[in-house]
Scaffold this active site. Structure first.
Site, PDB file in Angstrom:
ATOM      1  N   GLU A   2      -1.825  -6.726  10.524  1.00 45.85           N
ATOM      2  CA  GLU A   2      -0.631  -5.591  11.274  1.00 45.85           C
ATOM      3  C   GLU A   2      -1.053  -4.772  12.479  1.00 45.85           C
ATOM      4  O   GLU A   2      -1.184  -3.220  11.862  1.00 45.85           O
ATOM      5  CB  GLU A   2      -1.155  -5.145   9.565  1.00 45.85           C
ATOM      6  CG  GLU A   2      -0.869  -6.090   8.392  1.00 45.85           C
ATOM      7  CD  GLU A   2      -0.530  -5.359   7.144  1.00 45.85           C
ATOM      8  OE1 GLU A   2       0.546  -5.301   6.487  1.00 45.85           O
ATOM      9  OE2 GLU A   2      -1.716  -4.093   6.587  1.00 45.85           O
TER      10      GLU A   2
ATOM     11  N   CYS B 203       4.870  -1.086   0.512  1.00 43.89           N
ATOM     12  CA  CYS B 203       5.355   0.560   1.188  1.00 43.89           C
ATOM     13  C   CYS B 203       6.656   0.861   2.349  1.00 43.89           C
ATOM     14  O   CYS B 203       6.655   1.710   2.641  1.00 43.89           O
ATOM     15  CB  CYS B 203       3.913   0.040   2.481  1.00 43.89           C
ATOM     16  SG  CYS B 203       3.844  -1.025   3.555  1.00 43.89           S
TER      17      CYS B 203
HETATM   18  O1  FUB Z   1      -2.366   0.048   3.169  1.00 41.45           O
HETATM   19  C1  FUB Z   1      -0.766   0.520   2.867  1.00 41.45           C
HETATM   20  C2  FUB Z   1      -0.105  -0.357   3.748  1.00 41.45           C
HETATM   21  O2  FUB Z   1       0.091  -1.128   3.387  1.00 41.45           O
HETATM   22  C3  FUB Z   1      -0.106   0.493   5.295  1.00 41.45           C
HETATM   23  O3  FUB Z   1       0.624   0.848   5.584  1.00 41.45           O
HETATM   24  C4  FUB Z   1       1.162  -1.038   5.767  1.00 41.45           C
HETATM   25  O4  FUB Z   1       0.866  -2.298   7.113  1.00 41.45           O
HETATM   26  C5  FUB Z   1       0.415  -2.355   4.116  1.00 41.45           C
HETATM   27  O5  FUB Z   1      -0.692  -2.977   4.927  1.00 41.45           O
HETATM   28 ZN    ZN Z   2       4.791  -0.658   5.607  1.00 42.35          ZN
END
Ligand code: FUB
Ligand code: ZN
Length: 639
Positions: A331, A427
């Site tokens: 990501e 999230c």
């Molecule tokens: O790891 C917590 C949240 O979940 C991150 O900010 C997002 O990118 C997702 O991976």
């Molecule tokens: Zn998110």
């Protein structure tokens, strides 16, 4: 350091047709919907278990208090799938707690503007639940409380305890500001005290694997004026990336390679980091905390680092929509100008985090480029994250979608062609809710004598300098009128949007600096600004390999896209006519273009000029895509 402060959301009453609709949608539809999601009550949606985990943690703590033994479970994973309803282990991602915290924050900002007794009492019950899940030493984390409290803080790199703490702290502060109720704030302060002791100079020399604790501690510092919180935020920032790597020590490993910690922005001490790397949400949350800390500790070197990181992101690694983090692997950011359209990750949370970072930079460096980025993200890559009915969401915000590719090409598995009701890693939805309900907080900043107008929408705003009523037609004619009821002499500074070539003010002789037009205000005044929104054909830096020979259409703050619904299948066959005449109907834009004909089925033929049909192209604002069912979409078109 001379700094500005945001005008609180509480002092900004949004009356704007566009933004009021969004904030009301969040209050009336999104927040109740998300409460159901957190309680696993949305049919055919991914279950959350978030509220269930808090209940279970509270029950377990109650038992332990009575000396009743409770079972322990593994703490080795990031994710715990729901297998057996009766199993008493934690379910979901290790950071599941943060979703409830973000929900409380969203409720708080909504309550700042609109009284809603039902919502408040629901949030009170959520606060009670969180407080019931607090251990005697102040610790709150349902994952370790349920699965094995002895393992707390044993895996900072992966297990998000300090991340969940950060979200809880932000919720505690927001709920206190909104309602004056301090129960959650006191609970998170108790937890913050425990953290400050545990990680203080004589404690564990660690820091968070997923940043946010830094900016959350600063919020706690702002709310309580307790310097310990600022000190702890600075400790986390100063320790990050120093050798020996804490994450190696913690894992009893010697990675021997800095590469491992790019993901967590822990590859170098932060002041040596000049390029944005790794997981994008982590990065911008860290940079937000760094900008806050630089401001409060007068740390010019740290602020200069933030400036370099902001420029690196926004000049080389940001989509036209404000999306960042182009790769689904980790990501993460990749390298300069690597901005694929169809493989894009551009997580909604990452654009939200970029808004947090930009607003904090704006506080320390009065330059319109920061508010320009907030506007770009808000109107495009963030709003796209939520359906117009507030009941489904995008996590990933691509710039080109072919539904078949999403299904049949596993490299694009992360790209969805329709918004989802919920996610097992959820999230983004509550992050959008908390940002949109706090929209007012991003509109204005002020110093002792300057009032900065950063975003343009109809609203009333109250400050010690003036009460200002704003009537905005920003999205249509670009005209915005400010009725200023002056309380003392001050300067008003209007951001000149990056997209605007022609602007004028009803008052003459502004002093223009760093993208703001400044006027002296000595008495009641009325100023009209006009930022003419023209339809523009935008090209990318030629280093963006994907978009050579292509263009995007924008009008004012909106980026536009083509959808199959309006333009038929195979959007890649379309091209925009040379110097087209555009027609704007108040929302969508039409222009002449051409559609290339298929000539036979041969995969390869000798080159000949394509035959094309003249067609009318329809462009809609990017954020509105995928609200009319599944279909192809593209931001860029051949030109
Ligand atoms: O790891 C917590 C949240 O979940 C991150 O900010 C997002 O990118 C997702 O991976
Ligand atoms: Zn998110």
């Amino acid at each position: 350091m001379n700094c500005s402060k945001p005008v609180s959301n509480k002092n900004v009453k949004i009356t704007d047709k566009f933004w009021k609709e969004k904030t009301e949608l969040v209050r009336k539809k999104v927040i109740p919907y998300q409460w159901k999601a957190l309680n696993n009550e949305i049919e055919n949606a991914e279950p959350s278990f978030c509220v269930r985990n808090f209940r279970l943690a509270a029950e377990i703590l109650e038992k332990r208090k009575k000396g009743i033994e409770t079972p322990v479970f593994s703490t080795g994973e990031w994710h715990y799938s729901y297998k057996n309803e009766n199993e008493n282990s934690f379910f979901g991602w290790v950071f599941q707690d943060s979703d409830l915290a973000k929900w409380i924050e969203a409720v708080s900002y909504s309550l700042q503007n609109t009284e809603d007794k039902n919502l408040e009492s629901l949030a009170d019950s959520a606060v009670d639940l969180i407080c019931a899940a607090q251990a005697e030493n102040g610790y709150i984390n349902t994952f370790y409380t349920i699965n094995n409290p002895k393992k707390a803080f044993s895996n900072l790199r992966d297990h998000h305890e300090l991340y969940c703490f950060g979200h809880l702290a932000e919720a505690g502060v927001a709920y206190y500001y909104a309602t004056g109720k301090s129960k959650l704030l006191k609970a998170v302060c108790r937890y913050a005290d425990f953290i400050a002791d545990t990680f203080g100079d004589n404690g564990i020399k660690g820091y968070d694997g997923h940043e946010i604790a830094e900016m959350a501690l600063i919020k706690l510092y702002e709310a309580t004026e307790n310097k310990k919180y600022l000190y702890t935020a600075k400790l986390f920032i100063d320790r990050r990336g120093t050798k020996p790597y804490y994450f190696d020590i913690e894992h009893n490993e010697n990675s021997g390679s800095d590469l491992n910690y790019f993901y967590n922005q822990a590859h170098l001490p932060v002041r040596q980091q000049k390029e944005a790397v790794g997981h994008a949400v982590r990065a911008v949350y860290l940079y937000s905390g760094m900008a806050d800390t630089a401001r409060y500790t007068n740390d010019k070197e740290l602020l200069d680092t933030c400036k370099a990181l902001f420029d690196d992101i926004t000049n080389k690694k940001m989509y036209i929509t404000g999306g960042i983090g182009s790769s689904c692997v980790g990501e993460a950011f990749t390298f300069a100008y690597d901005l694929p359209n169809d493989l894009a990750y551009a997580e909604t949370c990452a654009s939200i985090g970029l808004v947090f970072f930009a607003r904090r930079m704006l506080q320390a460096d009065y330059n319109s480029k920061y508010a320009d980025v907030m506007e770009r993200c808000l109107y495009n890559g963030i709003l796209s994250g939520m359906a117009e009915d507030g009941k489904s969401f995008f996590y990933v915000n691509p710039l080109e979608v072919h539904p078949q590719a999403c299904k049949n090409d596993s490299r694009k598995r992360h790209v969805k062609s329709t918004r989802q009701k919920w996610f097992d890693c959820a999230c983004c939805p509550p992050n959008i809710a908390r940002l949109l309900s706090d929209y007012g907080e991003y509109c204005f900043t002020e110093t002792d004598n300057v009032f900065f107008v950063n975003l343009y929408q109809s609203c009333t705003v109250t400050s010690d300098k003036a009460d200002i009523e704003i009537q905005s037609d920003y999205l249509q004619s670009g005209k915005v009128t400010f009725n200023i009821n002056t309380k003392k002499p001050f300067k008003i500074a209007f951001r000149i949007p990056y997209w605007c070539n022609y602007f004028e003010f009803s008052k003459s002789n502004p002093f223009i600096k760093n993208g703001y037009a400044y006027f002296d205000i000595d008495e009641n005044d009325k100023i009209t600004a006009c930022f003419k929104p023209e339809i523009k054909i935008i090209k990318c830096n030629p280093n963006v390999r994907e978009n050579i020979g292509k263009a995007a259409i924008t009008r004012g703050p909106f980026v536009y896209c083509l959808e199959e619904k309006d333009n038929g299948k195979n959007l890649h066959l379309l091209r925009l006519a040379h110097n087209p005449k555009f027609f704007f109907n108040g929302e969508s834009i039409t222009a002449k273009g051409y559609r290339e004909d298929f000539c036979g089925n041969a995969l390869y033929t000798e080159y000949s000029e394509a035959t094309e049909k003249l067609v009318e192209l329809t462009f809609i604002p990017y954020y509105k895509w995928a609200n009319r069912g599944e279909n192809e979409m593209s931001v860029y078109i051949r030109y």
